[in-house]
Design a protein around this motif. Sequence first.
Motif, PDB file in Angstrom:
ATOM      1  N   THR A   1       0.864  -1.199   0.000  1.00  0.00           N
ATOM      2  CA  THR A   1       0.000   0.000   0.000  1.00  0.00           C
ATOM      3  C   THR A   1       0.881   1.222   0.000  1.00  0.00           C
ATOM      4  O   THR A   1       1.785   1.347   0.831  1.00  0.00           O
ATOM      5  N   CYS A   2       0.542   2.155  -0.902  1.00  0.00           N
ATOM      6  CA  CYS A   2       1.326   3.379  -1.014  1.00  0.00           C
ATOM      7  C   CYS A   2       0.399   4.589  -0.884  1.00  0.00           C
ATOM      8  O   CYS A   2      -0.650   4.644  -1.546  1.00  0.00           O
ATOM      9  N   ILE A   3       0.817   5.492  -0.030  1.00  0.00           N
ATOM     10  CA  ILE A   3       0.065   6.736   0.152  1.00  0.00           C
ATOM     11  C   ILE A   3       1.022   7.891   0.033  1.00  0.00           C
ATOM     12  O   ILE A   3       2.241   7.713   0.171  1.00  0.00           O
ATOM     13  N   THR A   4       0.425   9.092  -0.166  1.00  0.00           N
ATOM     14  CA  THR A   4       1.224  10.311  -0.191  1.00  0.00           C
ATOM     15  C   THR A   4       0.480  11.407   0.542  1.00  0.00           C
ATOM     16  O   THR A   4      -0.753  11.530   0.446  1.00  0.00           O
ATOM     17  N   HIS A   5       1.172  12.180   1.389  1.00  0.00           N
ATOM     18  CA  HIS A   5       0.587  13.327   2.071  1.00  0.00           C
ATOM     19  C   HIS A   5       0.875  14.606   1.332  1.00  0.00           C
ATOM     20  O   HIS A   5       0.197  15.608   1.576  1.00  0.00           O
ATOM     21  N   SER A   6       1.923  14.504   0.521  1.00  0.00           N
ATOM     22  CA  SER A   6       2.244  15.603  -0.383  1.00  0.00           C
ATOM     23  C   SER A   6       2.767  14.949  -1.643  1.00  0.00           C
ATOM     24  O   SER A   6       3.122  13.775  -1.647  1.00  0.00           O
TER      25      SER A   6
ATOM     26  N   PRO B   1      -4.338  14.091   2.832  1.00  0.00           N
ATOM     27  CA  PRO B   1      -3.721  15.340   3.270  1.00  0.00           C
ATOM     28  C   PRO B   1      -3.069  15.159   4.635  1.00  0.00           C
ATOM     29  O   PRO B   1      -3.459  14.292   5.428  1.00  0.00           O
ATOM     30  N   PRO B   2      -2.099  15.982   4.929  1.00  0.00           N
ATOM     31  CA  PRO B   2      -1.449  15.878   6.229  1.00  0.00           C
ATOM     32  C   PRO B   2      -2.435  16.215   7.350  1.00  0.00           C
ATOM     33  O   PRO B   2      -3.358  17.004   7.173  1.00  0.00           O
TER      34      PRO B   2
ATOM     35  N   TYR C   1      -3.310  26.532  10.811  1.00  0.00           N
ATOM     36  CA  TYR C   1      -2.638  26.761   9.534  1.00  0.00           C
ATOM     37  C   TYR C   1      -3.094  25.705   8.537  1.00  0.00           C
ATOM     38  O   TYR C   1      -3.278  24.529   8.887  1.00  0.00           O
ATOM     39  N   ASP C   2      -3.247  26.148   7.288  1.00  0.00           N
ATOM     40  CA  ASP C   2      -3.773  25.222   6.279  1.00  0.00           C
ATOM     41  C   ASP C   2      -2.697  24.313   5.674  1.00  0.00           C
ATOM     42  O   ASP C   2      -3.031  23.380   4.936  1.00  0.00           O
ATOM     43  N   GLY C   3      -1.349  24.526   5.943  1.00  0.00           N
ATOM     44  CA  GLY C   3      -0.291  23.691   5.372  1.00  0.00           C
ATOM     45  C   GLY C   3      -0.108  23.866   3.893  1.00  0.00           C
ATOM     46  O   GLY C   3       0.322  22.935   3.187  1.00  0.00           O
ATOM     47  N   GLY C   4      -0.413  25.002   3.383  1.00  0.00           N
ATOM     48  CA  GLY C   4      -0.302  25.239   1.942  1.00  0.00           C
ATOM     49  C   GLY C   4       1.120  25.276   1.431  1.00  0.00           C
ATOM     50  O   GLY C   4       1.341  25.150   0.219  1.00  0.00           O
ATOM     51  N   SER C   5       2.089  25.428   2.341  1.00  0.00           N
ATOM     52  CA  SER C   5       3.494  25.470   1.875  1.00  0.00           C
ATOM     53  C   SER C   5       3.944  24.127   1.326  1.00  0.00           C
ATOM     54  O   SER C   5       4.943  24.050   0.608  1.00  0.00           O
ATOM     55  N   ALA C   6       3.257  23.009   1.626  1.00  0.00           N
ATOM     56  CA  ALA C   6       3.641  21.691   1.112  1.00  0.00           C
ATOM     57  C   ALA C   6       3.243  21.508  -0.332  1.00  0.00           C
ATOM     58  O   ALA C   6       3.660  20.534  -0.967  1.00  0.00           O
ATOM     59  N   PHE C   7       2.478  22.410  -0.855  1.00  0.00           N
ATOM     60  CA  PHE C   7       1.998  22.272  -2.226  1.00  0.00           C
ATOM     61  C   PHE C   7       2.356  23.548  -2.969  1.00  0.00           C
ATOM     62  O   PHE C   7       1.922  24.642  -2.614  1.00  0.00           O
TER      63      PHE C   7
ATOM     64  N   ASN D   1       1.796  28.681   4.018  1.00  0.00           N
ATOM     65  CA  ASN D   1       0.986  28.421   5.203  1.00  0.00           C
ATOM     66  C   ASN D   1       0.150  29.658   5.527  1.00  0.00           C
ATOM     67  O   ASN D   1       0.681  30.754   5.733  1.00  0.00           O
ATOM     68  N   THR D   2      -1.165  29.457   5.577  1.00  0.00           N
ATOM     69  CA  THR D   2      -2.105  30.543   5.871  1.00  0.00           C
ATOM     70  C   THR D   2      -2.863  30.217   7.144  1.00  0.00           C
ATOM     71  O   THR D   2      -3.356  29.088   7.314  1.00  0.00           O
ATOM     72  N   LEU D   3      -2.935  31.205   8.034  1.00  0.00           N
ATOM     73  CA  LEU D   3      -3.684  31.025   9.286  1.00  0.00           C
ATOM     74  C   LEU D   3      -5.169  31.226   9.009  1.00  0.00           C
ATOM     75  O   LEU D   3      -5.596  32.281   8.550  1.00  0.00           O
TER      76      LEU D   3
END
Length: 1104
Positions: A38-43, A125-126, A147-153, A187-189
């Motif tokens: 099984t393979c997954i990705t968070h980013s 998603p993370p 924070y929305d974690g947008g810096s990973a994308f 990253n956006t608050l």
Amino acid sequence: MWINQIPCFLLAVTPLFLLNHLVHSQKTDSSLKAQNLTCITHSFDEVICTWTTASVGDFICEFCYISSTPGRTCLETEKKSLAIPLILFDSLSVEISTLDSSGEVKKAVAKNAFFLTEKNITFIPPTPHIDRLTPDYISDTFELEWYDGGSAFPYEMDATWEIQILYNDPMEEVDLVTFRSRLKGKNTLLYWKWAADLPFNCTTHYVRIRSFFHEDAFAGWKTWSQWSEIVNIPGKDGGMYPLDRVVHVGSSVTFCCVWKNGGKMNTLNFSQCPPHRCPIAPLSTESMTIQVQNVSVTPPGGSNAWCIVETDEGSIPYGTVLFVGYSPDVPQNVSCETRDLKKIVCKWEQGRPTRLYGQRRTIYTLLERISGENVTYTGDGKRYQCHFPIQNNRRIYNFTVHASNDLGQSEASLSIDIKHRVHPQPPEKLTVSDNNPTSIGLSWYLPGSFAEIQLKCQVRVDTSPSAEELNLHLGNIETSHKTNNATFYLDGAENSYYTVSVDSLLPYMSYIFQVRCSAAEPFFWKWSSWRQTTLHRTQEAPPAGQLDIWRERVNDGDTVIIFWKSLPFVERNGKIQAYEVSWSLSKIATEKKEVPESNNHTSINLGGSDCVITVVAKNKAGPSPPSLINSAEIAVGDVPTENGVATGDGINITWHPDHSVTCGYTVRWCYGPEPCVVDWKTFPTGVTNAVIKSAHFQMGIRYHFSLYGCKDDGYQLLKHINSYIKELEPRVAPVFNVELATSDSILIKWKDIPVKDARGFLKGYLLHLGKGEEGTTKPNSFESGHQEINITDLNQKTLKISGLQGKTSYHLKLSGYTAAGTGPASSLHVITKENAVGLIIAILIPVAIVIVLAIVTSILCYRKREWIKETFYPDIPNPENCKALDFPKGPEGNPNSKTLEMNPCTPNSIEVVQTQHPCLKIEDTAMTSPVAEELPEDGFDSESESHIVVSYCPSVIEEEISNPPVDGSLGSSQVVYIDVQTMYPAQVNSGEDLEVDCVAAAGYKPQMQLPVNSLRKMEGASSIEEDLDKAAGYRPQGNGPSWNAGCPDSPVSMESNNENASFGSPCSINSRQFLIPSKEDEDSPKAINTGWSFTNFFHNKPND
């Protein structure tokens, strides 16, 4: 977007690699083979792959994958998971080997190959992380930040967040909210706020979040991230919550009561809850809730909620207060202006009241957006306004009024040019100075910095009762159609005094002065308020007008009374001190008379002479222009009198022009009680009509006017006029009485209504006449005799009403009427006399009729006397008068008692009319004596009637006849007499009725000679024949004691019902009297009849 490039040599090697793997896998342990990759990705930077083996133990796994760069890559791991970089690809060959590390050289004991594509990779998603949770226990709201974690994308994509709120233990979901955002590569608050229905103090609340990223270009499976760590808001241990909550009108509120372990709820309620209407539910073992729906506005102090908890230590009360109101309405009617060009005043209205007070009231803030400065309103809420200073002569301002309270906020904006919003303060220190009797100087002070604009001021001059406004503008004069109305312009100054002259005023007049100012055009905005009033009286001047005068000569001819009217106030120009009257009877001497100001007339003695009289009014400044009038009055003859025309508020008088009149016409009248007040009005020569008006005129009162013409040598009376300003109906009823009343007429007489009570010109009288009893209020209009008479001749004072009925009650009503209507009526009641001729006629006619009927009846009775006698009163033979019954007397004078012997008697003639069997009955027969054989002359006895004419014979004793007729007929030996009772034909009945009636109809009959044998033969026939034998007629009885007392009509018979029975009579059916009384009976008292019958009428009469 993913782009995959695989070199050509990999396509050739891959089949060989798989073939080799299959060969070696047959020689290894299958329990150590890797499975369930099984393979997954968070980013999209790396892929995390995990797998499992059937054997449990620590092994070293070698994970090899083939990619374009760097080709084949192998990695060892002691875990059954490994993260590898995510390379842009469409597919990937993966080989997982289980290595044996027991020897010096690691040896693969199991291998397994997998073919991995993009669709086999799951994107998760993370897991998000809550950065901060800030609760507000007053409003029961919290603010959530993460924070929305947008810096990973490195690129943008849409994101969906789920926020879950839970409470209680075990946790129950309270709310699940979806929140959407967009990732922007950094990253956006994120910020989110939530309001709880249940207060945070009631129980612990929990919050967690998760996310879902929408990457449409990724072909693999996408799913939600893991839930974040739970963050909680702890509750309280004891109390009533929420505390001092403020909510909107119509909201639903949940209260809770929390207590410590060991307690028990006793009471839980809210002041707005009707009994048992608010549901109560347990929240936990140490808390309960009460739900209130649709709360209403609370008083300023709020509404209370409370609970009482019973513990071992006693009752513990808890309570809280709820405030219910509205959010702030948008500020209404916002306006900003300046009063002095130094500061700006902004005003507004609250709009709908919030019904919240104190610290929960609405807070207003005035914000100027250009400068960014603001001012907070600190007033008491009665008047909303804020002051903002003018900055560096700036003209444009942009204001916003912001309103906020615990339930919301609102705002309204306004942009202005301050020079177009100048509204000066009211002028101050207003002063007045006299220039002359018709001009004054007016001065005032106006605060403000108006150096950059011009001012326009307005002066109001008020007099009582009217008001006049004069527009005065400071500065240059603009002349209008009247020079006393002027416009002035003045350049503004800094806190300066301003002065203006007001001309064309009236002397000795009290004026009220007021001033207001504004900015002149083009900056006009509003007038200032009027300055407080200042009262000032102008100086005096000589009276301006001439007196209106009139004169009247007294009856003695020497004295003349001079009348004058006071000058109008505007013409007096001061206070009148006295009036001066002067006249001259000669060309040298002039006489003067001063009259006090309180009088309006005076009398002077001219000694029968005429002259010109002068009258003036005087004040401190001097006399008025003189008024002249000639005392002479030209003699005239009869003067006509006319009626004027009422106009409702005056009287219209017309006259014909008189060419000899040179100085006008004067109408003179008088009003009020005697002595009345004289008044007059003068008109020019060319006027021929006028409407006379006066405040003293009253409706319904007659006024007398006199028209005079002014000529060179004096005044001449032209005519008299009587009139009303408005006619009314008469006030009283006319007085009238009945002068004479006859059987068919009434003469009435009345008096005229007095002039003062008529209240108008009488047009006539209305008389209502109708039948009616005394005491009725009005004539009966429904009677046929009702009349309404209109009397239009006012000179007529009597009226005769004819054609009435005698001895009849009449109701009369008399009322006068004018053009305005009919006045009250006076009424009389009168009864006409009885008609004597009619009474006499009514008596004589019945008497005459009776006399005529009596005469006619007497004549008829006289002419038919024989018929009447025979019909109603026939003669009955009296046996006592029969000589055959005379007996010789004995020695003592008593008749001898012996039996009467009857000898046969042969009748003169017998006529048989009818024979009947078995009963002998004659219908219509008559018996006459020889004396009455002759008929009356008029032939009254009809020949059509059958009768027997015989001579009377005494009765005979029945003797047996040896040879009776065979047929039983009576033959010529039977004499039949008429029935003296009925004298009418008896009807012949048939059958049994005939037999019964024969006996009853036999009646009394005088002696009849019948054949003896025939009668004896008939006795044996039947019972009816026996009765017939008994009724055969009268038979003399020589011996009284031998009479049968058993007859039905005998007095001693028990069967007799005859009231008129006689004693001692022989038995006879219809006999009621003694036919042959005995001597003893003559001496004895007569039998008394106990009744009357028609039979007695004929029988009881004196003997012939």
